[in-house]
Design an enzyme around this catalytic site. Structure first.
Site, mmCIF file in Angstrom:
data_model
loop_
_atom_site.group_PDB
_atom_site.id
_atom_site.type_symbol
_atom_site.label_atom_id
_atom_site.label_comp_id
_atom_site.label_asym_id
_atom_site.label_seq_id
_atom_site.Cartn_x
_atom_site.Cartn_y
_atom_site.Cartn_z
ATOM 1 N N HIS A 248 0.850 -1.193 0.000
ATOM 2 C CA HIS A 248 0.000 0.000 0.000
ATOM 3 C C HIS A 248 0.884 1.241 0.000
ATOM 4 C CE1 HIS A 248 0.876 1.037 4.192
ATOM 5 N NE2 HIS A 248 0.709 -0.236 4.495
ATOM 6 N N ASP A 375 -4.393 -19.627 11.285
ATOM 7 C CA ASP A 375 -3.318 -20.284 12.026
ATOM 8 C C ASP A 375 -3.424 -19.935 13.518
ATOM 9 O OD1 ASP A 375 -0.516 -20.791 13.078
ATOM 10 O OD2 ASP A 375 -0.278 -21.429 11.000
ATOM 11 N N SER A 390 1.869 -5.393 6.796
ATOM 12 C CA SER A 390 1.520 -5.086 5.411
ATOM 13 C C SER A 390 2.702 -5.364 4.492
ATOM 14 C CB SER A 390 1.093 -3.619 5.274
ATOM 15 O OG SER A 390 2.127 -2.763 5.715
#
Length: 441
Positions: A248, A375, A390
């Site tokens: 991003h 998980d 990210s």
């Protein structure tokens, strides 16, 4: 029943029949048959359309093999998966005739050179110097008459503006601005500014005001020239010597406007602890830069899909230094996948996730998929997706398919991911195709 009534009932019956045909599986598969197929050189791709008919397919055997055959023309059963493979890049067509006689479809086949990259997962430090001076706020100055004014506002400067030049000189260091303000104020002169707002450039004059409280010349602006933080490396393309990270855009923390990069660096970083995510409050990785004298790479671009630049070698502590094939956006599917990231120190680990939604995109756009952390070990350690995660690469069926981009604030176990194809385009590794046959969801 008169003639008009019979016509109305007949029309209604025809509408019902058309709707039933439109909802039938064969017709839906017929509508879904692609106008174009993309694949990498050497890649075996299967098309499964479940149409209960036989067809004759014609291809250039020097370019494509269909169902493992090198014949130019081949009889196929469209109710079974159709496999195509090419040994070299280029463009060709695949023509289909139903029952060997009725022209059905001409499919464009675009074969691009084979591409493999090394997935990242390492936590990296990011230091960015903007291509100018960012305006991040206004403040009031008390002039000699006791009035409160902001010279910056009077000069029509807005939050998010980028001051590129002052008196014709390129400027990207805050400390130099204060010096220029003192000189101009002492000489009773205005500063001539060249300002970038979005894509538009304009000129304005700013007259410094002597602050009677601070006893200094002020511009009435809060300004910034750099930003720093941590994120995750997504991929390294060794053949091109470039990388992609974050997934991003980097924005200024005050104005939320994208930072236009003048220069920047990525450095090795060490995760010291995790502030776990909770509903309504995303967590974060706590990390510090290490070996700042050893720069891993530069930052050349800051786009909607992350940061990109040159990198000479893959950072240490990789999960696996073997390169992986990448997937086109249309190959990504709902189902299990894996995530590579760091939760302690510099060790990259693999965790299980589920891709719960895929958005079919005609052109580059963020929020390509919704992922959910499944998980248990990762959930125990982080509570889900945290800031600093990210850019973590997502792998499905042995291919790199995308990167984590955002967390859902009200459900930190889930978040958005972007397709790796768009990141590779922004990195200059993968050329943008002329056309892609995708439907918006």
């Amino acid at each position: 029943m008169n003639a008009n009534q019979r016509k109305r009932w007949l029309g209604l019956l025809l509408v019902i029949i058309v709707c039933m045909l439109g909802l039938s599986s064969p017709i839906q598969h017929f509508a879904a048959f692609p106008n174009e197929v993309r694949l990498f050189s050497g890649q075996l791709k299967q098309l499964d359309y479940g149409m209960p008919v036989h067809a004759q397919v014609t291809v250039d055997p020097q370019m494509l093999q269909v169902n493992g055959s090198s014949d130019r023309s081949l009889s196929i059963n469209l109710n079974k998966p159709l496999s195509i493979q090419s040994s070299h890049s280029g463009k060709t067509t695949m023509k289909l005739k139903l029952f060997g006689k009725i022209p059905f479809k001409t499919v464009k086949v675009n074969v691009v050179p084979d591409l493999r990259v090394i997935p990242g997962g390492q936590t990296i430090g990011v230091k960015v110097k903007s291509a100018g001076i960012m305006v991040v706020g206004h403040h009031q100055v008390t002039d000699a008459k006791g009035a409160r004014v902001s010279p910056g506002e009077q000069a029509n400067l807005q939050l998010g503006d980028l001051i590129i030049r002052i008196n014709g000189k390129y400027i990207n260091e805050v400390h130099k601005v204060a010096q220029m303000a003192e000189e101009a104020g002492g000489a009773k002169q205005s500063l001539q500014l060249t300002v970038k707002r979005g894509t538009r450039l304009f000129e304005t004059k700013l007259a410094p005001v002597f602050d009677s409280e601070d006893r200094a010349w002020r511009l009435g602006l809060y300004i910034r020239d750099s930003a720093a933080g941590v994120g995750t490396l997504t991929f390294y393309a060794p053949d091109q010597g470039v990388y992609g990270a974050l997934g991003h855009v980097i924005t200024d923390m005050d104005t939320q406007t994208p930072i236009e990069v003048g220069e920047g660096q990525i450095l090795q970083s060490n995760v010291t602890s995790i502030n776990k995510s909770q509903n309504g409050e995303p967590g974060e990785k706590r990390a510090h830069f290490i070996k700042e004298s050893k720069v891993l790479g530069n930052i050349e671009r800051n786009t909607s899909f992350g940061i990109f630049g040159k990198m000479k070698e893959l950072p240490s502590h990789s999960y696996n230094q073997q390169s992986l094939p990448v997937a086109f956006a249309e190959e990504v599917k709902e189902g299990p996948a894996q995530l590579l990231t760091v939760v302690n120190g510099q060790k990259v680990e693999r965790f299980n996730v589920e891709i719960v939604h895929v958005t079919k995109q005609q052109s580059p756009a963020t929020k390509g998929m919704v992922i959910k952390i499944t998980d248990k070990r990762l959930l125990e350690q982080t509570g889900g997706i945290v800031q600093g995660m990210s850019g973590s690469p997502i792998i499905q069926d042995g291919k790199l398919i995308g990167a984590v981009t955002h967390v859902f604030v009200n459900d930190p176990t889930s978040g958005y991911g972007c397709f790796i194809e768009w990141m590779l385009q922004d990195a200059g590794v993968l050329l943008k195709p002329a056309s892609v046959n995708l439907k918006a969801a």
